[in-house]
Scaffold this motif. Structure first.
Motif, mmCIF file in Angstrom:
data_model
loop_
_atom_site.group_PDB
_atom_site.id
_atom_site.type_symbol
_atom_site.label_atom_id
_atom_site.label_comp_id
_atom_site.label_asym_id
_atom_site.label_seq_id
_atom_site.Cartn_x
_atom_site.Cartn_y
_atom_site.Cartn_z
ATOM 1 N N ASN A 33 0.844 -1.189 0.000
ATOM 2 C CA ASN A 33 0.000 0.000 0.000
ATOM 3 C C ASN A 33 0.882 1.242 0.000
ATOM 4 O O ASN A 33 2.111 1.147 -0.141
ATOM 5 C CB ASN A 33 -0.978 -0.021 1.182
ATOM 6 N N LYS A 34 0.268 2.403 0.166
ATOM 7 C CA LYS A 34 1.024 3.651 0.051
ATOM 8 C C LYS A 34 1.994 3.872 1.206
ATOM 9 O O LYS A 34 2.787 4.819 1.178
ATOM 10 C CB LYS A 34 0.073 4.837 -0.061
ATOM 11 N N TYR A 35 1.954 3.000 2.218
ATOM 12 C CA TYR A 35 2.875 3.108 3.352
ATOM 13 C C TYR A 35 4.013 2.094 3.276
ATOM 14 O O TYR A 35 4.838 2.011 4.185
ATOM 15 C CB TYR A 35 2.119 2.892 4.664
ATOM 16 N N SER A 36 4.078 1.328 2.209
ATOM 17 C CA SER A 36 4.991 0.184 2.163
ATOM 18 C C SER A 36 6.460 0.556 2.040
ATOM 19 O O SER A 36 7.325 -0.323 2.139
ATOM 20 C CB SER A 36 4.599 -0.751 1.006
ATOM 21 N N ASP A 37 6.783 1.820 1.811
ATOM 22 C CA ASP A 37 8.193 2.218 1.772
ATOM 23 C C ASP A 37 8.646 2.842 3.089
ATOM 24 O O ASP A 37 9.764 3.360 3.182
ATOM 25 C CB ASP A 37 8.461 3.179 0.612
ATOM 26 N N LEU A 38 7.781 2.779 4.117
ATOM 27 C CA LEU A 38 8.155 3.277 5.436
ATOM 28 C C LEU A 38 8.619 2.127 6.314
ATOM 29 O O LEU A 38 8.043 1.038 6.271
ATOM 30 C CB LEU A 38 6.954 3.955 6.111
ATOM 31 N N THR A 39 9.646 2.368 7.117
ATOM 32 C CA THR A 39 10.015 1.370 8.111
ATOM 33 C C THR A 39 8.886 1.261 9.129
ATOM 34 O O THR A 39 8.047 2.159 9.256
ATOM 35 C CB THR A 39 11.312 1.738 8.842
ATOM 36 N N HIS A 40 8.879 0.170 9.871
ATOM 37 C CA HIS A 40 7.840 -0.004 10.875
ATOM 38 C C HIS A 40 7.885 1.123 11.903
ATOM 39 O O HIS A 40 6.842 1.639 12.317
ATOM 40 C CB HIS A 40 8.013 -1.351 11.578
ATOM 41 N N GLU A 41 9.082 1.530 12.295
ATOM 42 C CA GLU A 41 9.243 2.604 13.273
ATOM 43 C C GLU A 41 8.702 3.926 12.726
ATOM 44 O O GLU A 41 8.038 4.681 13.441
ATOM 45 C CB GLU A 41 10.700 2.756 13.673
ATOM 46 N N GLU A 42 8.979 4.207 11.460
ATOM 47 C CA GLU A 42 8.467 5.432 10.836
ATOM 48 C C GLU A 42 6.947 5.421 10.771
ATOM 49 O O GLU A 42 6.297 6.432 11.029
ATOM 50 C CB GLU A 42 9.044 5.576 9.423
ATOM 51 N N PHE A 43 6.397 4.262 10.440
ATOM 52 C CA PHE A 43 4.952 4.159 10.329
ATOM 53 C C PHE A 43 4.278 4.398 11.672
ATOM 54 O O PHE A 43 3.325 5.168 11.774
ATOM 55 C CB PHE A 43 4.568 2.787 9.783
ATOM 56 N N VAL A 44 4.771 3.735 12.708
ATOM 57 C CA VAL A 44 4.183 3.890 14.037
ATOM 58 C C VAL A 44 4.303 5.329 14.516
ATOM 59 O O VAL A 44 3.366 5.903 15.088
ATOM 60 C CB VAL A 44 4.837 2.919 15.040
ATOM 61 N N GLU A 45 5.442 5.961 14.251
ATOM 62 C CA GLU A 45 5.669 7.330 14.684
ATOM 63 C C GLU A 45 4.705 8.296 14.007
ATOM 64 O O GLU A 45 4.175 9.222 14.634
ATOM 65 C CB GLU A 45 7.109 7.747 14.375
ATOM 66 N N ILE A 209 -19.384 2.466 17.385
ATOM 67 C CA ILE A 209 -18.722 2.762 18.650
ATOM 68 C C ILE A 209 -17.241 3.037 18.406
ATOM 69 O O ILE A 209 -16.591 2.343 17.621
ATOM 70 C CB ILE A 209 -18.885 1.575 19.627
ATOM 71 N N SER A 210 -16.696 4.027 19.099
ATOM 72 C CA SER A 210 -15.256 4.302 19.058
ATOM 73 C C SER A 210 -14.523 3.270 19.906
ATOM 74 O O SER A 210 -14.857 3.078 21.078
ATOM 75 C CB SER A 210 -14.964 5.705 19.596
ATOM 76 N N VAL A 211 -13.534 2.624 19.312
ATOM 77 C CA VAL A 211 -12.720 1.653 20.040
ATOM 78 C C VAL A 211 -11.250 1.924 19.744
ATOM 79 O O VAL A 211 -10.899 2.587 18.765
ATOM 80 C CB VAL A 211 -13.070 0.194 19.663
ATOM 81 N N SER A 212 -10.389 1.385 20.605
ATOM 82 C CA SER A 212 -8.949 1.538 20.426
ATOM 83 C C SER A 212 -8.309 0.159 20.405
ATOM 84 O O SER A 212 -8.743 -0.750 21.124
ATOM 85 C CB SER A 212 -8.353 2.372 21.562
ATOM 86 N N ILE A 213 -7.276 -0.010 19.573
ATOM 87 C CA ILE A 213 -6.613 -1.300 19.428
ATOM 88 C C ILE A 213 -5.100 -1.127 19.432
ATOM 89 O O ILE A 213 -4.582 -0.016 19.304
ATOM 90 C CB ILE A 213 -7.041 -2.024 18.128
ATOM 91 N N ASP A 214 -4.421 -2.242 19.561
ATOM 92 C CA ASP A 214 -2.967 -2.290 19.439
ATOM 93 C C ASP A 214 -2.635 -2.491 17.968
ATOM 94 O O ASP A 214 -2.715 -3.612 17.453
ATOM 95 C CB ASP A 214 -2.422 -3.431 20.294
ATOM 96 N N ALA A 215 -2.261 -1.426 17.274
ATOM 97 C CA ALA A 215 -2.041 -1.479 15.822
ATOM 98 C C ALA A 215 -0.568 -1.444 15.427
ATOM 99 O O ALA A 215 -0.248 -1.272 14.256
ATOM 100 C CB ALA A 215 -2.772 -0.321 15.150
ATOM 101 N N LYS A 216 0.335 -1.593 16.386
ATOM 102 C CA LYS A 216 1.759 -1.433 16.075
ATOM 103 C C LYS A 216 2.378 -2.739 15.561
ATOM 104 O O LYS A 216 3.395 -3.206 16.067
ATOM 105 C CB LYS A 216 2.511 -0.936 17.310
ATOM 106 N N HIS A 217 1.770 -3.297 14.531
ATOM 107 C CA HIS A 217 2.233 -4.566 13.990
ATOM 108 C C HIS A 217 2.351 -4.486 12.474
ATOM 109 O O HIS A 217 1.477 -3.916 11.808
ATOM 110 C CB HIS A 217 1.293 -5.707 14.386
ATOM 111 N N HIS A 218 3.406 -5.100 11.939
ATOM 112 C CA HIS A 218 3.623 -5.124 10.496
ATOM 113 C C HIS A 218 2.424 -5.729 9.783
ATOM 114 O O HIS A 218 2.022 -5.273 8.700
ATOM 115 C CB HIS A 218 4.892 -5.936 10.194
ATOM 116 N N SER A 219 1.811 -6.739 10.390
ATOM 117 C CA SER A 219 0.677 -7.407 9.757
ATOM 118 C C SER A 219 -0.530 -6.481 9.624
ATOM 119 O O SER A 219 -1.327 -6.628 8.689
ATOM 120 C CB SER A 219 0.290 -8.654 10.554
ATOM 121 N N PHE A 220 -0.679 -5.534 10.543
ATOM 122 C CA PHE A 220 -1.795 -4.589 10.448
ATOM 123 C C PHE A 220 -1.500 -3.496 9.434
ATOM 124 O O PHE A 220 -2.370 -3.123 8.635
ATOM 125 C CB PHE A 220 -2.093 -3.972 11.814
#
Length: 296
Positions: A33-45, A209-220
């Motif tokens: 996707n359009k984020y695939s050239d970002l490192t995982h750290e860059e994406f999370v940040e 409903i507004s919910v929050s998740i743990d999204a800091k994963h490469h698979s997500f």
């Protein structure tokens, strides 16, 4: 060249994962996707900023706890998109504003169900104006804080207060001649932390409903389709770093229960901007840990 190599590395991981998907080993597919050239750290940040500890927020008379009717029978499936109660998928850009998109999505839906009018409301209004309630614009916030702001000040439409995905040091009190906000809320309702049964009942009865998740994963980050299930996903408040909108649930042809959630990373991500996630898996990924919806 660095980001090209990141892209290539992601492609290799995605191809390897999708072989498992094709062989029925995992229930979801990944894709570029359009984020695939970002490192995982860059994406999370850039994308997954959030204020995780809901217990730091003061409770007051604006909030209540959801209680279902004793004889309420949960339907086998719910999808509020089919009822015309969900706006189009939006794009938060490189701004950690998922909290605002989740909150606004819930207000939009609750307002539509109450009035029959589906309005696109302004996330930028929250980013610029709700700092006194504890939010930090593109650095993070919580839907509860957003609801408190809307309770006290109301919220403008997207047309009146358009999104640019940046922090500003001012709040536009009047926009294009509009003197009064378009929508207000009377308060908000929490789901008892971790209670998936109540979460599903509240969704079926009251709407998205507004919910929050743990999204800091490469698979997500690279999710494309199917029922997302990350073995390392956390359900603890301190690990929840991304807010989304829960709009439905169901069961697939393999008897796997899932939730339907609206993301804010544009319609090019996932299943046209949505994703499905494991349901009835002991509060998987914290979906019921910080669930809340506004009262219109």
């Amino acid at each position: 060249m660095h980001h090209f190599q990141v892209f290539v590395d992601h492609k290799h991981k995605i191809d390897e994962h999708n072989l498992h998907y094709e062989n029925g080993i995992v229930p979801f597919k990944m894709g570029l996707n359009k984020y695939s050239d970002l490192t995982h750290e860059e994406f999370v940040e850039r994308m997954s900023r959030h204020k995780p500890n809901i217990h730091e927020i003061d409770t007051d008379d604006k909030s209540s706890i959801f209680v279902a009717f004793d004889d309420f029978q949960l339907p086998t499936s719910v999808d509020w998109r089919e009822k015309g109660a969900v706006t189009v998928v939006k794009d938060q850009g490189f701004c950690g504003s998922s909290w605002a998109f989740s909150a606004i999505g819930s207000v939009e839906s609750q307002y539509a169900l109450k009035t029959g009018r589906l309005l696109s409301l302004s996330e930028q209004n929250l980013i610029d104006c709700s700092g006194i309630y504890g939010t930090d614009g593109c650095t993070g916030g919580l839907p509860e804080q957003a609801f408190k702001y809307i309770h006290d000040h109301g919220i403008f439409t997207e047309e009146a207060y358009s999104y640019d995905g940046h922090d500003h040091d001012y709040c536009k009190l009047t926009v294009r001649g509009v003197k009064k906000p378009n929508v207000t809320v009377h308060g908000f309702t929490r789901i008892s932390s971790g209670n998936e049964e109540d979460l599903q009942k509240a969704l079926a009865i009251h709407g998205p409903i507004s919910v929050s998740i743990d999204a800091k994963h490469h698979s997500f980050n690279n999710y494309a389709e199917g029922i997302w299930h990350e073995p390392n996903c956390s359900k603890h408040d301190a690990d929840l770093n991304h807010a989304v909108l829960l709009v439905g649930f169901g069961t697939d042809e393999y008897d796997r229960d899932y939730y339907i959630l609206k993301n804010s990373w544009s319609s090019s991500w996932g299943e046209n901007g949505y994703f499905r996630m494991s349901r009835n898996q002991m509060n998987y990924c914290g979906v019921a840990s910080m669930a809340v919806f506004p009262n219109i």
